[in-house]
Design a protein around this motif. Structure first.
Motif, PDB file in Angstrom:
ATOM      1  N   MET A 155       0.828  -1.197   0.000  1.00  0.00           N
ATOM      2  CA  MET A 155       0.000   0.000   0.000  1.00  0.00           C
ATOM      3  C   MET A 155       0.874   1.264   0.000  1.00  0.00           C
ATOM      4  SD  MET A 155      -3.230   0.832   0.179  1.00  0.00           S
ATOM      5  CE  MET A 155      -4.377   1.981   0.805  1.00  0.00           C
ATOM      6  N   LEU A 156       1.959   1.218   0.767  1.00  0.00           N
ATOM      7  CA  LEU A 156       2.846   2.375   0.833  1.00  0.00           C
ATOM      8  C   LEU A 156       3.466   2.665  -0.530  1.00  0.00           C
ATOM      9  CD1 LEU A 156       4.263   4.574   2.476  1.00  0.00           C
ATOM     10  CD2 LEU A 156       6.024   2.907   3.038  1.00  0.00           C
ATOM     11  N   LEU A 157       3.890   1.630  -1.232  1.00  0.00           N
ATOM     12  CA  LEU A 157       4.484   1.842  -2.554  1.00  0.00           C
ATOM     13  C   LEU A 157       3.468   2.420  -3.534  1.00  0.00           C
ATOM     14  CD1 LEU A 157       6.701  -1.352  -2.924  1.00  0.00           C
ATOM     15  CD2 LEU A 157       7.419   0.976  -2.373  1.00  0.00           C
ATOM     16  N   LEU A 158       2.243   1.938  -3.472  1.00  0.00           N
ATOM     17  CA  LEU A 158       1.186   2.482  -4.321  1.00  0.00           C
ATOM     18  C   LEU A 158       0.946   3.950  -4.003  1.00  0.00           C
ATOM     19  CD1 LEU A 158      -1.088   2.104  -6.415  1.00  0.00           C
ATOM     20  CD2 LEU A 158      -2.548   1.363  -4.525  1.00  0.00           C
ATOM     21  N   LEU A 169       3.057   6.062  -2.602  1.00  0.00           N
ATOM     22  CA  LEU A 169       4.214   6.849  -3.046  1.00  0.00           C
ATOM     23  C   LEU A 169       4.186   7.064  -4.554  1.00  0.00           C
ATOM     24  CD1 LEU A 169       7.078   5.320  -0.873  1.00  0.00           C
ATOM     25  CD2 LEU A 169       6.095   7.608  -0.686  1.00  0.00           C
ATOM     26  N   ALA A 170       3.823   6.030  -5.293  1.00  0.00           N
ATOM     27  CA  ALA A 170       3.739   6.162  -6.753  1.00  0.00           C
ATOM     28  C   ALA A 170       2.671   7.171  -7.146  1.00  0.00           C
ATOM     29  CB  ALA A 170       3.450   4.808  -7.384  1.00  0.00           C
ATOM     30  N   ILE A 171       1.538   7.126  -6.483  1.00  0.00           N
ATOM     31  CA  ILE A 171       0.452   8.063  -6.794  1.00  0.00           C
ATOM     32  C   ILE A 171       0.863   9.492  -6.438  1.00  0.00           C
ATOM     33  CG2 ILE A 171      -1.869   8.776  -6.124  1.00  0.00           C
ATOM     34  CD1 ILE A 171      -2.555   5.779  -5.937  1.00  0.00           C
ATOM     35  N   TYR A 172       1.394   9.677  -5.233  1.00  0.00           N
ATOM     36  CA  TYR A 172       1.816  11.024  -4.821  1.00  0.00           C
ATOM     37  C   TYR A 172       2.883  11.576  -5.758  1.00  0.00           C
ATOM     38  CZ  TYR A 172      -0.651  11.283  -0.363  1.00  0.00           C
ATOM     39  OH  TYR A 172      -1.598  11.376   0.586  1.00  0.00           O
ATOM     40  N   GLY A 173       3.876  10.766  -6.043  1.00  0.00           N
ATOM     41  CA  GLY A 173       4.940  11.211  -6.945  1.00  0.00           C
ATOM     42  C   GLY A 173       4.427  11.497  -8.338  1.00  0.00           C
ATOM     43  N   GLY A 174       3.589  10.613  -8.854  1.00  0.00           N
ATOM     44  CA  GLY A 174       3.034  10.802 -10.196  1.00  0.00           C
ATOM     45  C   GLY A 174       2.187  12.051 -10.312  1.00  0.00           C
ATOM     46  N   LEU A 209       7.738  22.287  -2.928  1.00  0.00           N
ATOM     47  CA  LEU A 209       7.411  22.143  -1.509  1.00  0.00           C
ATOM     48  C   LEU A 209       6.018  21.547  -1.299  1.00  0.00           C
ATOM     49  CD1 LEU A 209       8.729  25.525  -0.054  1.00  0.00           C
ATOM     50  CD2 LEU A 209       9.757  23.250   0.182  1.00  0.00           C
ATOM     51  N   VAL A 210       5.096  21.857  -2.190  1.00  0.00           N
ATOM     52  CA  VAL A 210       3.711  21.399  -2.028  1.00  0.00           C
ATOM     53  C   VAL A 210       3.607  19.882  -2.166  1.00  0.00           C
ATOM     54  CG1 VAL A 210       1.349  21.586  -2.888  1.00  0.00           C
ATOM     55  CG2 VAL A 210       2.779  23.634  -2.728  1.00  0.00           C
ATOM     56  N   PRO A 211       4.041  19.282  -3.282  1.00  0.00           N
ATOM     57  CA  PRO A 211       3.946  17.824  -3.352  1.00  0.00           C
ATOM     58  C   PRO A 211       4.824  17.117  -2.307  1.00  0.00           C
ATOM     59  CG  PRO A 211       4.851  18.703  -5.409  1.00  0.00           C
ATOM     60  CD  PRO A 211       4.503  19.854  -4.547  1.00  0.00           C
ATOM     61  N   LEU A 212       5.957  17.721  -1.960  1.00  0.00           N
ATOM     62  CA  LEU A 212       6.810  17.137  -0.932  1.00  0.00           C
ATOM     63  C   LEU A 212       6.096  17.110   0.418  1.00  0.00           C
ATOM     64  CD1 LEU A 212       9.580  15.977  -0.225  1.00  0.00           C
ATOM     65  CD2 LEU A 212      10.319  18.312   0.273  1.00  0.00           C
ATOM     66  N   PHE A 213       5.416  18.189   0.756  1.00  0.00           N
ATOM     67  CA  PHE A 213       4.647  18.260   1.997  1.00  0.00           C
ATOM     68  C   PHE A 213       3.600  17.149   2.042  1.00  0.00           C
ATOM     69  CE2 PHE A 213       0.653  19.840   3.920  1.00  0.00           C
ATOM     70  CZ  PHE A 213       1.050  19.905   5.240  1.00  0.00           C
ATOM     71  N   TYR A 214       2.861  16.988   0.955  1.00  0.00           N
ATOM     72  CA  TYR A 214       1.810  15.966   0.933  1.00  0.00           C
ATOM     73  C   TYR A 214       2.387  14.556   0.842  1.00  0.00           C
ATOM     74  CZ  TYR A 214      -1.808  19.434   0.913  1.00  0.00           C
ATOM     75  OH  TYR A 214      -2.632  20.460   1.273  1.00  0.00           O
ATOM     76  N   LEU A 215       3.535  14.408   0.263  1.00  0.00           N
ATOM     77  CA  LEU A 215       4.193  13.099   0.232  1.00  0.00           C
ATOM     78  C   LEU A 215       4.558  12.670   1.655  1.00  0.00           C
ATOM     79  CD1 LEU A 215       5.440  10.823  -1.548  1.00  0.00           C
ATOM     80  CD2 LEU A 215       7.572  12.093  -1.382  1.00  0.00           C
ATOM     81  N   VAL A 216       5.161  13.578   2.405  1.00  0.00           N
ATOM     82  CA  VAL A 216       5.528  13.291   3.793  1.00  0.00           C
ATOM     83  C   VAL A 216       4.267  13.009   4.618  1.00  0.00           C
ATOM     84  CG1 VAL A 216       6.535  14.283   5.892  1.00  0.00           C
ATOM     85  CG2 VAL A 216       7.695  14.569   3.696  1.00  0.00           C
ATOM     86  N   MET A 217       3.242  13.824   4.428  1.00  0.00           N
ATOM     87  CA  MET A 217       1.986  13.610   5.161  1.00  0.00           C
ATOM     88  C   MET A 217       1.366  12.258   4.803  1.00  0.00           C
ATOM     89  SD  MET A 217       1.394  16.045   7.220  1.00  0.00           S
ATOM     90  CE  MET A 217      -0.284  15.621   7.552  1.00  0.00           C
ATOM     91  N   GLY A 218       1.428  11.886   3.551  1.00  0.00           N
ATOM     92  CA  GLY A 218       0.862  10.611   3.116  1.00  0.00           C
ATOM     93  C   GLY A 218       1.582   9.426   3.724  1.00  0.00           C
TER      94      GLY A 218
END
Length: 131
Positions: A1-4, A6-11, A34-43
């Protein structure tokens, strides 16, 4: 689930970044990453918290999911305030981008959580001893 996740957030971060950079460059700003990075960390944090909750208190998983939604909203507002206080450039572009990502990621996370719960219920029905 984490890899999915991360792939979604990064994509999503890359796709939106490319669209903003090349299709609507007047909406792109230097601190966009900074915006996608913030949400990546939060995710990632959300995923670990929900996983821990699933292992210790599976009956409270939905409540924890909703609580994490509230925490994410509060942290998003705090992130907006921190950006305004310390960077302060392109405030409107940053706020709009932050809200856009918030809506995209909340929708995706809610849908993934729905699919997970649906799968879990189906799995528990077939194997009640695993409850």
């Amino acid at each position: 689930m984490l890899l999915l996740l991360l792939a979604i957030y990064g994509g999503v971060g890359i796709v939106v970044g490319v669209i903003l950079r090349f299709a609507v460059p007047w909406l792109y700003f230097d601190h966009f990453p900074l915006v996608p990075l913030f949400y990546l960390v939060m995710g990632v944090i959300l995923n670990f918290v929900l996983d821990a909750c699933h292992n210790k208190h599976p009956d409270r998983l939905v409540n924890m999911f909703m609580f994490m939604r509230m925490v994410k909203l509060v942290l998003t507002v705090a992130f907006l305030g921190i950006y305004d206080r310390f960077i302060g450039e392109h405030k409107m572009k940053f706020a709009l981008t932050l809200v856009l990502f918030y809506l995209i990621y909340m929708s995706l996370e809610s849908y993934l959580f729905y699919l997970y719960e649906k799968w879990r219920k189906k799995h528990e029905t077939k194997h009640p001893e695993l409850k």
